[in-house]
Design a protein around this motif. Structure first.
Motif, PDB file in Angstrom:
ATOM      1  N   MET A 114       0.849  -1.186   0.000  1.00 34.57           N
ATOM      2  CA  MET A 114       0.000   0.000   0.000  1.00 34.57           C
ATOM      3  C   MET A 114       0.880   1.230   0.000  1.00 34.57           C
ATOM      4  O   MET A 114       1.789   1.345   0.793  1.00 34.57           O
ATOM      5  N   THR A 115       0.626   2.194  -0.875  1.00 33.31           N
ATOM      6  CA  THR A 115       1.425   3.408  -0.966  1.00 33.31           C
ATOM      7  C   THR A 115       1.025   4.367   0.146  1.00 33.31           C
ATOM      8  O   THR A 115       0.004   4.203   0.819  1.00 33.31           O
ATOM      9  N   THR A 116       1.864   5.440   0.279  1.00 30.96           N
ATOM     10  CA  THR A 116       1.596   6.431   1.322  1.00 30.96           C
ATOM     11  C   THR A 116       0.309   7.173   1.039  1.00 30.96           C
ATOM     12  O   THR A 116      -0.479   7.453   1.942  1.00 30.96           O
ATOM     13  N   GLN A 117       0.076   7.505  -0.208  1.00 30.10           N
ATOM     14  CA  GLN A 117      -1.137   8.228  -0.548  1.00 30.10           C
ATOM     15  C   GLN A 117      -2.364   7.376  -0.260  1.00 30.10           C
ATOM     16  O   GLN A 117      -3.410   7.881   0.110  1.00 30.10           O
ATOM     17  N   GLN A 118      -2.245   6.049  -0.419  1.00 32.90           N
ATOM     18  CA  GLN A 118      -3.386   5.184  -0.137  1.00 32.90           C
ATOM     19  C   GLN A 118      -3.622   5.074   1.365  1.00 32.90           C
ATOM     20  O   GLN A 118      -4.731   4.850   1.815  1.00 32.90           O
ATOM     21  N   GLN A 119      -2.498   5.278   2.184  1.00 28.24           N
ATOM     22  CA  GLN A 119      -2.668   5.200   3.612  1.00 28.24           C
ATOM     23  C   GLN A 119      -3.301   6.465   4.160  1.00 28.24           C
ATOM     24  O   GLN A 119      -3.879   6.453   5.235  1.00 28.24           O
ATOM     25  N   GLY A 120      -3.117   7.609   3.475  1.00 25.73           N
ATOM     26  CA  GLY A 120      -3.616   8.877   3.975  1.00 25.73           C
ATOM     27  C   GLY A 120      -5.121   8.886   4.053  1.00 25.73           C
ATOM     28  O   GLY A 120      -5.830   8.332   3.219  1.00 25.73           O
ATOM     29  N   VAL A 121      -5.618   9.516   5.090  1.00 27.00           N
ATOM     30  CA  VAL A 121      -7.051   9.635   5.296  1.00 27.00           C
ATOM     31  C   VAL A 121      -7.496  10.967   4.743  1.00 27.00           C
ATOM     32  O   VAL A 121      -6.924  12.004   5.071  1.00 27.00           O
ATOM     33  N   GLY A 122      -8.498  11.001   3.910  1.00 25.90           N
ATOM     34  CA  GLY A 122      -8.956  12.229   3.285  1.00 25.90           C
ATOM     35  C   GLY A 122      -9.605  13.161   4.287  1.00 25.90           C
ATOM     36  O   GLY A 122     -10.245  12.730   5.225  1.00 25.90           O
ATOM     37  N   VAL A 123      -9.401  14.483   4.095  1.00 25.16           N
ATOM     38  CA  VAL A 123      -9.999  15.492   4.947  1.00 25.16           C
ATOM     39  C   VAL A 123     -10.650  16.521   4.046  1.00 25.16           C
ATOM     40  O   VAL A 123     -10.103  16.896   3.023  1.00 25.16           O
ATOM     41  N   GLY A 124     -11.803  17.021   4.445  1.00 22.65           N
ATOM     42  CA  GLY A 124     -12.475  18.038   3.641  1.00 22.65           C
ATOM     43  C   GLY A 124     -12.985  17.423   2.363  1.00 22.65           C
ATOM     44  O   GLY A 124     -13.914  16.621   2.337  1.00 22.65           O
ATOM     45  N   LYS A 125     -12.310  17.759   1.267  1.00 30.83           N
ATOM     46  CA  LYS A 125     -12.726  17.237  -0.036  1.00 30.83           C
ATOM     47  C   LYS A 125     -12.068  15.894  -0.349  1.00 30.83           C
ATOM     48  O   LYS A 125     -12.059  15.455  -1.485  1.00 30.83           O
ATOM     49  N   GLY A 126     -11.512  15.241   0.662  1.00 34.08           N
ATOM     50  CA  GLY A 126     -10.915  13.930   0.448  1.00 34.08           C
ATOM     51  C   GLY A 126      -9.479  13.987   0.012  1.00 34.08           C
ATOM     52  O   GLY A 126      -8.968  13.028  -0.569  1.00 34.08           O
ATOM     53  N   ALA A 127      -8.774  15.133   0.271  1.00 39.66           N
ATOM     54  CA  ALA A 127      -7.376  15.252  -0.121  1.00 39.66           C
ATOM     55  C   ALA A 127      -6.532  14.300   0.713  1.00 39.66           C
ATOM     56  O   ALA A 127      -6.775  14.080   1.896  1.00 39.66           O
ATOM     57  N   THR A 128      -5.529  13.710   0.078  1.00 34.90           N
ATOM     58  CA  THR A 128      -4.629  12.795   0.767  1.00 34.90           C
ATOM     59  C   THR A 128      -3.519  13.572   1.455  1.00 34.90           C
ATOM     60  O   THR A 128      -3.341  14.780   1.223  1.00 34.90           O
ATOM     61  N   LEU A 129      -2.738  12.880   2.274  1.00 32.00           N
ATOM     62  CA  LEU A 129      -1.617  13.494   2.972  1.00 32.00           C
ATOM     63  C   LEU A 129      -0.607  14.067   1.982  1.00 32.00           C
ATOM     64  O   LEU A 129      -0.099  15.177   2.164  1.00 32.00           O
ATOM     65  N   SER A 130      -0.339  13.327   0.908  1.00 34.13           N
ATOM     66  CA  SER A 130       0.608  13.802  -0.092  1.00 34.13           C
ATOM     67  C   SER A 130       0.080  15.049  -0.809  1.00 34.13           C
ATOM     68  O   SER A 130       0.824  15.987  -1.078  1.00 34.13           O
ATOM     69  N   GLU A 131      -1.212  15.059  -1.090  1.00 36.69           N
ATOM     70  CA  GLU A 131      -1.804  16.223  -1.765  1.00 36.69           C
ATOM     71  C   GLU A 131      -1.774  17.460  -0.868  1.00 36.69           C
ATOM     72  O   GLU A 131      -1.476  18.573  -1.334  1.00 36.69           O
ATOM     73  N   LEU A 132      -2.068  17.265   0.419  1.00 39.83           N
ATOM     74  CA  LEU A 132      -2.007  18.389   1.352  1.00 39.83           C
ATOM     75  C   LEU A 132      -0.581  18.928   1.467  1.00 39.83           C
ATOM     76  O   LEU A 132      -0.363  20.137   1.546  1.00 39.83           O
ATOM     77  N   TYR A 133       0.376  18.031   1.455  1.00 44.48           N
ATOM     78  CA  TYR A 133       1.783  18.430   1.551  1.00 44.48           C
ATOM     79  C   TYR A 133       2.209  19.238   0.327  1.00 44.48           C
ATOM     80  O   TYR A 133       2.843  20.287   0.450  1.00 44.48           O
ATOM     81  N   GLN A 134       1.831  18.758  -0.865  1.00 48.55           N
ATOM     82  CA  GLN A 134       2.175  19.474  -2.087  1.00 48.55           C
ATOM     83  C   GLN A 134       1.494  20.837  -2.143  1.00 48.55           C
ATOM     84  O   GLN A 134       2.086  21.838  -2.575  1.00 48.55           O
ATOM     85  N   THR A 135       0.235  20.875  -1.686  1.00 47.42           N
ATOM     86  CA  THR A 135      -0.475  22.155  -1.657  1.00 47.42           C
ATOM     87  C   THR A 135       0.208  23.139  -0.715  1.00 47.42           C
ATOM     88  O   THR A 135       0.374  24.333  -1.026  1.00 47.42           O
ATOM     89  N   SER A 136       0.636  22.656   0.442  1.00 46.94           N
ATOM     90  CA  SER A 136       1.323  23.514   1.414  1.00 46.94           C
ATOM     91  C   SER A 136       2.631  24.061   0.842  1.00 46.94           C
ATOM     92  O   SER A 136       2.958  25.252   0.998  1.00 46.94           O
TER      93      SER A 136
END
Length: 226
Positions: free
Chosen positions: A1-23
Motif C-alpha cells: 500500500m502506498t503512502t497516498q493510499q494510507q492517507g485519510v482524506g480530509v475536507g474534499k478527500g485530499a490525501t496526505l501527499s496532496e495536502l503536503y504538495q499544496t502547502s
C-alpha cells in the motif's frame, strides 16, 4: 500500500501527499510575495493580506496533515511524514516572522518621517522661541561669569585683609620687644612689666578676634554671592 493510499482524506478527500504538495506550493507563493513586498516597498494592503491569508491556510493544512500522518501504519513512513509536516510548519512560522519584521521596519520608517516633519515644523514655526532660549542661555552664562568674578574679587579682598593683619601683628611684636627693652633699661619694676604683658595678651586676643570676624564676614559674603 502506498503512502497516498494510507492517507485519510480530509475536507474534499485530499490525501496526505496532496495536502503536503499544496502547502509547499502556497509557501513558495508567499515567499515570492514577501520578497516582492520587501524589495519594492509595496505598501499595498492587498499583498500583505494575501500573504497572511495564505500562511493561515498553511497552518490549517499542517493541522490536517498532523492528524493524517498519525494514522500511517508504518512507523518509518510516519516518522518521515512527521519531519515533513514540521518543516512545513517551521517554514510558515519563518515567513510569518519575516512579514512581522517588514511591518515593524515600515512602522519605524513612518514614525521617523513623522518625527522629522514635526521637527521641521517646530523649527519653522518656533524660531522666535528658539532664539529666546538662546538669549536666556547667554544671559545665564554672563550671570555665571559675573558671579565668578565677584567671588574672585571677594577672595582677593579677604586675603589682602588677612595679610594686613599679619603684617600689623609682626609690627606690634617688634614694638613690644623694643618697649620691653627700653623698660628693662630704665629699670622699671616687675609690676609694670606684668601690666604690660597682660595688655599684650589682651591685644593679641583682640587681634585674633578681629581676624576671625573678618574671615566670617568673607565667608558670609561668598555664600551670599552664590
Amino acid at each position: 500500500m502506498t503512502t497516498q493510499q494510507q492517507g485519510v482524506g480530509v475536507g474534499k478527500g485530499a490525501t496526505l501527499s496532496e495536502l503536503y504538495q499544496t502547502s509547499r506550493h502556497i509557501l513558495l507563493k508567499t515567499k515570492q510575495d514577501l520578497s516582492l513586498l520587501e524589495s519594492s516597498n509595496d505598501s499595498s494592503p492587498d499583498l500583505s493580506t494575501s500573504i497572511r491569508t495564505n500562511l493561515s491556510h498553511v497552518q490549517t493544512l499542517c493541522k490536517d496533515m498532523d492528524s493524517l500522518y498519525r494514522s500511517v501504519a508504518s512507523k518509518p513512513q510516519r516518522d518521515l511524514w512527521k519531519r515533513k509536516v514540521e518543516q512545513i510548519a517551521e517554514e510558515a512560522d519563518s515567513q510569518r516572522e519575516g512579514l512581522d519584521r517588514y511591518f515593524q521596519r515600515r512602522q519605524k520608517r513612518m514614525q521617523e518621517a513623522q518625527e522629522r516633519a514635526e521637527l521641521l515644523n517646530r523649527a519653522n514655526g518656533e524660531s522666535s522661541h528658539v532664539m529666546r532660549i538662546f538669549d536666556e542661555e547667554a544671559q545665564a552664562m554672563q550671570s555665571a561669569r559675573n558671579s565668578s568674578r565677584m567671588l574672585e574679587e571677594a577672595t582677593a579682598t579677604g586675603t589682602a585683609i588677612l595679610a594686613k593683619y599679619s603684617e600689623q601683628r609682626d609690627r606690634l611684636k617688634g614694638a613690644q620687644r623694643k618697649a620691653l627693652d627700653v623698660l628693662n633699661t630704665l629699670g622699671l619694676s616687675n609690676t609694670i612689666l606684668r601690666v604690660i604683658e597682660r595688655r599684650n595678651r589682651v591685644d593679641q586676643r583682640i587681634k585674633y578676634a578681629g581676624m576671625i570676624l573678618t574671615f566670617i564676614i568673607v565667608v558670609a559674603f561668598l555664600r551670599w554671592v552664590r
